[in-house]
Design a protein around this motif. Structure first.
Motif, PDB file in Angstrom:
ATOM      1  N   UNK A 193     -63.894  22.918 103.181  1.00 33.29           N
ATOM      2  CA  UNK A 193     -63.293  21.569 102.743  1.00 33.29           C
ATOM      3  C   UNK A 193     -62.787  20.730 103.840  1.00 33.29           C
ATOM      4  N   UNK A 194     -62.541  21.277 104.779  1.00 33.98           N
ATOM      5  CA  UNK A 194     -62.365  20.034 106.062  1.00 33.98           C
ATOM      6  C   UNK A 194     -63.623  19.719 106.392  1.00 33.98           C
ATOM      7  N   UNK A 195     -64.464  20.276 106.483  1.00 34.53           N
ATOM      8  CA  UNK A 195     -65.861  19.752 107.066  1.00 34.53           C
ATOM      9  C   UNK A 195     -66.397  18.810 106.062  1.00 34.53           C
ATOM     10  N   UNK A 196     -66.146  18.847 104.707  1.00 36.38           N
ATOM     11  CA  UNK A 196     -66.552  18.120 103.599  1.00 36.38           C
ATOM     12  C   UNK A 196     -65.823  16.749 103.496  1.00 36.38           C
ATOM     13  N   UNK A 233     -63.087  25.578 112.561  1.00 36.24           N
ATOM     14  CA  UNK A 233     -63.778  26.962 112.268  1.00 36.24           C
ATOM     15  C   UNK A 233     -62.762  27.637 111.304  1.00 36.24           C
ATOM     16  N   UNK A 234     -63.311  28.549 110.625  1.00 37.50           N
ATOM     17  CA  UNK A 234     -62.560  29.640 109.683  1.00 37.50           C
ATOM     18  C   UNK A 234     -61.644  30.417 110.568  1.00 37.50           C
ATOM     19  N   UNK A 235     -62.255  30.641 111.960  1.00 38.84           N
ATOM     20  CA  UNK A 235     -61.413  31.373 112.801  1.00 38.84           C
ATOM     21  C   UNK A 235     -60.104  30.589 113.304  1.00 38.84           C
ATOM     22  N   UNK A 236     -60.553  29.374 113.439  1.00 39.81           N
ATOM     23  CA  UNK A 236     -59.331  28.338 113.754  1.00 39.81           C
ATOM     24  C   UNK A 236     -58.155  28.277 112.782  1.00 39.81           C
ATOM     25  N   UNK A 237     -58.787  28.313 111.620  1.00 38.21           N
ATOM     26  CA  UNK A 237     -57.925  28.255 110.226  1.00 38.21           C
ATOM     27  C   UNK A 237     -56.860  29.455 110.261  1.00 38.21           C
ATOM     28  N   UNK A 238     -57.518  30.727 110.689  1.00 37.39           N
ATOM     29  CA  UNK A 238     -56.848  31.751 110.542  1.00 37.39           C
ATOM     30  C   UNK A 238     -55.734  31.972 111.671  1.00 37.39           C
ATOM     31  N   UNK A 239     -56.102  31.526 113.006  1.00 35.80           N
ATOM     32  CA  UNK A 239     -55.126  31.634 114.026  1.00 35.80           C
ATOM     33  C   UNK A 239     -54.108  30.689 113.801  1.00 35.80           C
ATOM     34  N   UNK A 243     -54.323  17.342 115.641  1.00 32.63           N
ATOM     35  CA  UNK A 243     -55.475  17.105 114.635  1.00 32.63           C
ATOM     36  C   UNK A 243     -56.004  18.308 113.855  1.00 32.63           C
ATOM     37  N   UNK A 244     -55.771  19.442 114.276  1.00 32.26           N
ATOM     38  CA  UNK A 244     -56.069  20.786 113.501  1.00 32.26           C
ATOM     39  C   UNK A 244     -55.041  21.026 112.503  1.00 32.26           C
ATOM     40  N   UNK A 245     -53.707  20.909 112.774  1.00 34.82           N
ATOM     41  CA  UNK A 245     -52.819  21.084 111.771  1.00 34.82           C
ATOM     42  C   UNK A 245     -52.825  20.023 110.756  1.00 34.82           C
ATOM     43  N   UNK A 246     -53.099  18.591 111.160  1.00 32.39           N
ATOM     44  CA  UNK A 246     -53.166  17.595 110.249  1.00 32.39           C
ATOM     45  C   UNK A 246     -54.263  18.139 109.199  1.00 32.39           C
ATOM     46  N   UNK A 247     -55.678  18.388 109.638  1.00 31.78           N
ATOM     47  CA  UNK A 247     -56.840  18.450 108.735  1.00 31.78           C
ATOM     48  C   UNK A 247     -56.315  19.655 107.706  1.00 31.78           C
TER      49      UNK A 247
END
Length: 320
Positions: free
Chosen positions: A38-41, A49-55, A66-70
């Motif tokens: 959903x972030x990529x779209x 990445x899904x690993x970034x979301x998990x961590x 920017x990661x938290x914001x997305x």
């Protein structure tokens, strides 16, 4: 994704992770790959990445803003009942993230942000650093203003305490921030203001604030005991079941939770090291097992250990 691994979780990081967990649950617990897709779209500031979301959601690392914001924007957009405004949720998470990266000052709005914002607390009523300042900067809380200007009331703090708080605020955040906070208060935009009310009010939702503070304090005390007392959880569970004086509704609620086998397996893994990975439901169930009663015995504003008294199901061992 560039991250700064936290060597040991601090309270600010735990606050951020708890808020992310709550938002993830409100969004229906979408999978990590789903969130990443959903972030990529969408039109978001970072690809995660899904690993970034998990961590990030598990609190294993402190990511870039920017990661938290997305992640927050995508999860907020997925909330249906009730819906949540992604922009408002992103704004709510910014001070949480800044507090992790910058310490306590990071959780505060700048003087300009305070001037541009409206109200002292978000719509969910959660307390913020600015809300605490809003209480302490209000002279109403330090002096009994003449009845022609405000309703009679008992001051919460002394005049000397109010002055010292103001001095500390100026030292920590600058004179502009303190003066803007005071101006907002004097213009009638004070914490607890109600439409048409005089310059004077009862403390806003103090019971809810006490419940939240008491729970957090109780959890901190629970962690201290779990660290040094073997089998404390098991003994407390037995004591709870044997407690004939326990409130009927509280007992029904705990017994209902005990019918969830997966929750009970999670509870039995509770240690100070695993605490931050447990669910909110597990925290509340453990709280009910260990603590029979907790309530205020001191005035508002005192440290939790002076404001609240805990009645344990298993009394604390005597100190040596």
């Amino acid at each position: 994704m560039t991250t700064h691994t936290a060597p040991s979780p601090n309270e600010a990081h735990r606050e951020l992770v708890r808020a992310l967990e709550e938002l993830h649950r409100a969004a229906g617990h979408p999978g990590m790959r789903k969130v990443s897709t959903l972030i990529a779209d969408g039109d978001h500031p970072a690809l995660v990445s899904h690993e970034g979301v998990r961590t990030t959601l598990k609190g294993l690392a402190v990511p870039r803003w920017e990661t938290v914001q997305s992640i927050v924007a995508v999860l907020a957009a997925a909330c249906v009942n009730p819906p949540r405004d992604p922009a408002a949720e992103v704004a709510r998470f910014l001070p949480l993230w800044r507090a992790v990266r910058e310490g306590e000052p990071g959780g505060m709005k700048s003087a300009r942000e305070l001037a541009l914002s409206h109200g002292w607390t978000p719509d969910d009523g959660q307390w913020t650093a600015e809300a605490v300042i809003g209480v302490m900067i209000n002279p109403f809380n330090a002096i009994e203003i003449d009845p022609s200007l405000a309703v009679p009331h008992e001051p919460m703090v002394s005049e000397d305490e109010w002055v010292q708080v103001g001095v500390h605020l100026i030292e920590e955040h600058g004179a502009e921030f303190a003066l803007r906070a005071l101006l907002r208060t004097l213009k009638g935009d004070y914490l607890g203001a109600e439409q048409g009310s005089p310059f004077g009010y009862h403390y806003p939702d103090q019971e809810a604030v006490d419940v939240h503070t008491a729970f957090r304090y109780g959890c901190d005390r629970i962690l201290r005991r779990l660290a040094v007392e073997p089998n404390l959880l098991q003994r407390s569970i037995s004591a709870m079941h044997a407690d004939e004086s326990m409130d009927r509704e509280d007992r029904i609620e705990i017994l209902r939770a005990e019918s969830d086998a997966s929750l009970m397996r999670e509870i039995m893994t509770a240690t100070p090291e695993t605490w931050d990975r447990l669910s909110e439901e597990a925290h509340h169930q453990i709280f009910g097992y260990l603590i029979k009663e907790i309530g205020p015995v001191g005035r508002f504003g005192l440290p939790p250990e002076q404001r609240f008294r805990i009645t344990w199901r298993i009394p604390e061992p005597p100190t040596k």
